[in-house]
Design a protein around this motif. Structure first.
Motif, PDB file in Angstrom:
ATOM      1  N   ILE A 164      35.087  -7.319 -31.302  1.00  0.00           N
ATOM      2  CA  ILE A 164      35.587  -8.693 -31.175  1.00  0.00           C
ATOM      3  C   ILE A 164      37.107  -8.710 -31.362  1.00  0.00           C
ATOM      4  O   ILE A 164      37.843  -9.407 -30.646  1.00  0.00           O
ATOM      5  N   ASP A 182      31.271  -9.408 -22.736  1.00  0.00           N
ATOM      6  CA  ASP A 182      32.552 -10.087 -22.585  1.00  0.00           C
ATOM      7  C   ASP A 182      33.627  -9.086 -22.161  1.00  0.00           C
ATOM      8  O   ASP A 182      34.367  -9.300 -21.195  1.00  0.00           O
ATOM      9  N   ALA A 213      29.533  -9.420 -27.164  1.00  0.00           N
ATOM     10  CA  ALA A 213      30.942  -9.025 -27.192  1.00  0.00           C
ATOM     11  C   ALA A 213      31.214  -7.938 -26.160  1.00  0.00           C
ATOM     12  O   ALA A 213      32.246  -7.960 -25.456  1.00  0.00           O
ATOM     13  N   THR A 273      30.886  -4.105 -34.329  1.00  0.00           N
ATOM     14  CA  THR A 273      30.916  -5.387 -33.620  1.00  0.00           C
ATOM     15  C   THR A 273      32.219  -6.129 -33.911  1.00  0.00           C
ATOM     16  O   THR A 273      32.868  -6.654 -33.003  1.00  0.00           O
ATOM     17  N   LEU A 287      38.646  -7.745 -28.208  1.00  0.00           N
ATOM     18  CA  LEU A 287      38.643  -8.858 -27.258  1.00  0.00           C
ATOM     19  C   LEU A 287      39.792  -9.810 -27.565  1.00  0.00           C
ATOM     20  O   LEU A 287      40.494 -10.280 -26.668  1.00  0.00           O
TER      21      LEU A 287
END
Lengths: 241, 563
Positions: free
Chosen positions: B391, A15, A12, B387, B394
């Motif tokens: 995400i 990314d 992640a 995490t 993102l």
């Protein structure tokens, strides 16, 4: 270069950085893999988790200290679930160039990408929470007692790696006022009259180092850079938004 | 009483036939009477077989005298019993001092003597001719019989002698003390009798008197032996007076002295199987006053000390002490209370040692668990939350600055904020459970971090570098300092707190002093009480000095090595 044993997090993070225009040259799940990969690729920056296999102890910190000694050209950003002054001392040693120490959850914050770029280009990025920790320590308090509250605030933001403009925006002051505060900080910490960038770094170092040293922290200083004689060579102030 | 009447009758009947040169009626009466008297005294003072055996010897002694009578009827009756006193005497000698025969050889010899005297001798009566007419005389085989009987007597004398000598050599000091009078008089008597024939006239007379005196002395010696055991009772009285002051080793010495057995040991039933009164002699495990196991030696007699139905202790001692159960019992009764106390003390000590060990184990296990929870929080939940937040970021980035559904952007931001708050809370939670820096960097960095995070000025005073500390000691020192610092800032309204750590004489000394209002009480606050328990678990000491208006200081003194 990314080093973390949690694959999901690593992917992640890769990314996120790639979308920001970074090139990920390698990923490692432990300290040995990290050192090998840095040896091969010589990246601008290594983002390192402090806890890694096999012991899930301080393998990441030890690897980061080695990296900084072996490859001064590679910036090291250490991520941790909690901040400790003793680890900061060990990581920074005698040089505040190309080094960062952030809480892991800062990766979702707005300043993370700028911190990445600062450390990659020889600057520094210390977590905002590091500053009150340092201020809470005996010795540092005494040394920094000469500063006013506002000057201390400015110094804290300098330690985070902010430019004068960014500090001005944060404190809602004019850039000119911030510049005055910065000059006063230099004066009160009796820093030599040198290039502005070097003096900023020295001020941050004075801030970081004014604490009583942990006995283990001296090991990282073997081949530190003498900041006083190095010419200002990078775009410190342009690295931040 | 019966024996006395019978004795008087026998003396009267046999009076006429006395040979003045050997035994007189007076002498015989005195000897027999002495056995009756001493036997009665022994029996009254110490009811048991010994006294009865002595009385029996007296009766047998008079029964033997019947044969001396001039009257053919008692004379003939007396012939049947003319050696019973010897048999009783052998029995008494071998059964002395406890009135019981021990071992097969003793029983065999005694049995053989009785068989000879009560079966073979009477069988020979019809063939025995003496001065006074034998009413049942059939044939005169007197000489043959005399030779046979003399031979048998010598055989028995040798057998008894061997048994007695053997007994003396295997006897323990307390047993010899009891045997000594009888052996002394017996040896004198035997020596006198044996040497008499070989001596010239006047000396022979003297030696004969000695032999007579020895015969007289023997019942007195038996009584003296019995009373020697009884002397223990006066010692029991002394024991009673001294018991309340006796410490465990002294108690053993007192009992050993009272019972005359230097080998005596005191043991306690193992705390795990008390109340086993049925079988105190079984090879169950005993412990001493310090809780160590005691194994009885093969030659030990084991006597339980009872308080009500419970075995409070056992005495491991010389079996000879059982010769006088009464002294043993009196001593035990006198000591039972003290032994019960000491048994309780031994149990409490054993339990205390176990409780201490288990408390230390619990603290160690709890520390280990705290460390594991802290690590699980960091590497597990916190890592996953970070995490997930990444995400989510993102996803938000992908949505772009102008999402088709603006609500979605707001929702994602709220979710991200919620996650961030959770991560922060989790971090503080983990630090409170067990600060990672304590494991990672040691006590001093952990204390400095504690000071840096405190809302009030906390000075950690740097002393000489500390040696490597055991995990429990470092954790205990940290939690003491953390609790004291919290108390200082929360309750004492202190403006300054000093934390000092130093090593002195293999102990870690942690001092936390503040300038607050004071008046803290170790018993009052559960926090301090918990600290004291924690410190005690690793055998340390916690002292809190706090007087109103004079600040509070907490001192923890922790051993660097667990005992």
């Amino acid at each position: 270069m990314l080093a973390d044993d949690a694959e999901l997090f690593r992917t992640a993070l890769a990314d996120l950085l790639e979308r920001d225009g970074c090139v990920i040259v390698g990923q490692a799940a432990d300290a040995d893999g990290l050192l090998d990969a840095v040896e091969r690729h010589r990246p601008d920056l290594a983002v390192v988790d402090i806890r890694m296999p096999p012991g899930h102890h301080l393998e990441g910190l030890r690897a980061a200290v080695r990296l900084r000694r072996l490859h001064p050209g590679t910036g090291v950003l250490l991520l941790s679930q909690h901040l400790e002054v003793t680890h900061l001392d060990e990581l920074v040693g005698q040089s505040a160039r190309g080094v960062g120490y952030l809480l892991k959850d800062r990766v979702t914050g707005p300043d993370f990408l700028s911190a990445i770029r600062r450390v990659a280009s020889d600057g520094c990025a210390f977590d905002p929470e590091v500053v009150p920790l340092l201020a809470g320590q005996r010795g540092r308090r005494d040394e920094l007692a000469a500063l006013s509250a506002r000057e201390r605030e400015v110094l804290a933001l300098m330690a985070q790696g902010r430019s004068n403009g960014a500090i001005a925006a944060e404190l809602q002051l004019t850039t000119r006022t911030v510049e005055t505060h910065v000059r006063n900080v230099f004066l009160r910490l009796s820093l030599p009259d040198e290039a502005e960038h070097n003096r900023r770094v020295l001020a941050v170092l004075a801030y970081l180092r004014s604490a009583p040293r942990a006995t283990t922290s001296a090991s990282a200083s073997a081949d530190s850079v003498d900041l006083g004689r190095k010419p200002a060579a990078d775009d410190w102030s342009t690295a931040s938004p | 009483m019966v024996g006395a009447v019978f004795g008087a009758a026998a003396l009267w009947v046999s009076d006429g036939g006395r040979d003045p040169d050997t035994t007189t009626t007076f002498f015989s009466g005195v000897v027999g009477g002495l056995y009756l008297l001493t036997g009665s005294i022994a029996h009254l003072r110490r009811p048991g077989r010994l006294g009865l055996l002595m009385v029996m010897v007296g009766i047998a002694w008079f029964a033997e005298d019947l044969q001396v009578s001039n009257n053919p009827v008692p004379h003939t009756i007396g012939l049947f019993y003319r050696s019973v006193a010897s048999a009783s005497l052998v029995h008494l000698l071998l059964a002395f001092p406890d009135g019981r025969l021990h071992g097969r050889s003793e029983r065999a010899v005694t049995g053989a003597v009785y068989a000879t005297v009560l079966l073979l001798v009477p069988l020979g009566v019809p063939f025995y001719n003496s001065i006074t007419p034998n009413l049942v005389l059939v044939a005169d085989l007197t000489r043959l019989q005399e030779n046979l009987i003399n031979g048998t007597q010598i055989g028995f004398a040798v057998a008894v002698g061997v048994l007695l000598v053997r007994r003396w050599f295997v006897a323990t000091p307390p047993a010899r003390r009891v045997l000594a009078p009888v052996y002394g008089v017996g040896i004198t008597g035997v020596a006198a009798s044996l040497s008499q024939p070989g001596l010239p006239g006047e000396s022979a007379e003297l030696v004969k008197e000695i032999a007579h005196l020895a015969t007289l002395g023997l019942p007195m010696a038996f009584l003296a032996g019995a009373l020697r055991i009884r002397l223990g009772r006066t010692v029991v009285g002394g024991l009673l007076l001294r018991l309340p002051r006796a410490d465990p080793t002294e108690l053993r010495d007192l009992l050993a002295h009272a019972l005359g057995d230097p080998t005596l040991r005191i043991a306690y039933p193992h705390p795990d199987d008390t109340d086993d009164t049925d079988n105190p002699d079984a090879s169950e495990l005993y412990v001493d006053a310090a809780g160590r196991p005691v194994i009885p030696r093969p030659q030990d007699a084991v006597t339980p000390v009872l308080r009500g139905p419970r075995v409070v202790a056992v005495l491991l001692h010389d079996p000879a002490l059982r010769a006088d159960r009464h002294v043993l019992e009196a001593t035990i009764a006198a000591a039972a209370l003290e032994l019960d106390n000491q048994r309780l003390a031994a149990e409490v000590r054993a339990q205390l040692a176990e409780a201490r060990a288990s408390r230390a184990r619990i603290v160690t296990a709890a520390d280990e668990q705290r460390r594991r929870i802290e690590r699980d929080l960091h590497d597990g939940a916190q890592q996953q939350l970070v995490t997930t937040a990444l995400i989510l970021r993102l996803a938000r980035d992908r949505l772009g600055p102008d999402p088709s559904d603006p609500e979605l952007g707001v929702l994602l931001r709220r979710a991200a904020d919620g996650l961030e708050a959770s991560v922060t809370e989790l971090r503080e939670l983990a630090r409170g459970i067990h600060p990672a820096v304590l494991t990672e960097a040691g006590l001093m960095p952990a204390l400095r971090a504690l000071a840096a995070r405190s809302a009030y000025p906390v000075d950690v005073i740097d002393g000489p570098a500390l040696p490597p500390l055991p995990d429990q000691v470092a954790a205990t020192a940290y939690f003491v300092a953390a609790e004291a610092v919290t108390n200082a800032t929360k309750h004492a309204h202190a403006t300054r707190v000093h934390v000092g750590v130093r090593v002195s004489a293999n102990r870690l000394v942690v001092t936390v002093a503040d300038d607050g209002v004071g008046g803290a009480d170790l018993a009052g606050g559960t926090g301090l009480l918990g600290l004291r328990d924690r410190v005690a678990a690793i055998e340390g000491r916690l002292v809190v000095r706090s007087s109103p208006g004079d600040g509070t200081s907490v001192h923890a003194n922790l051993p660097l090595e667990m005992p």
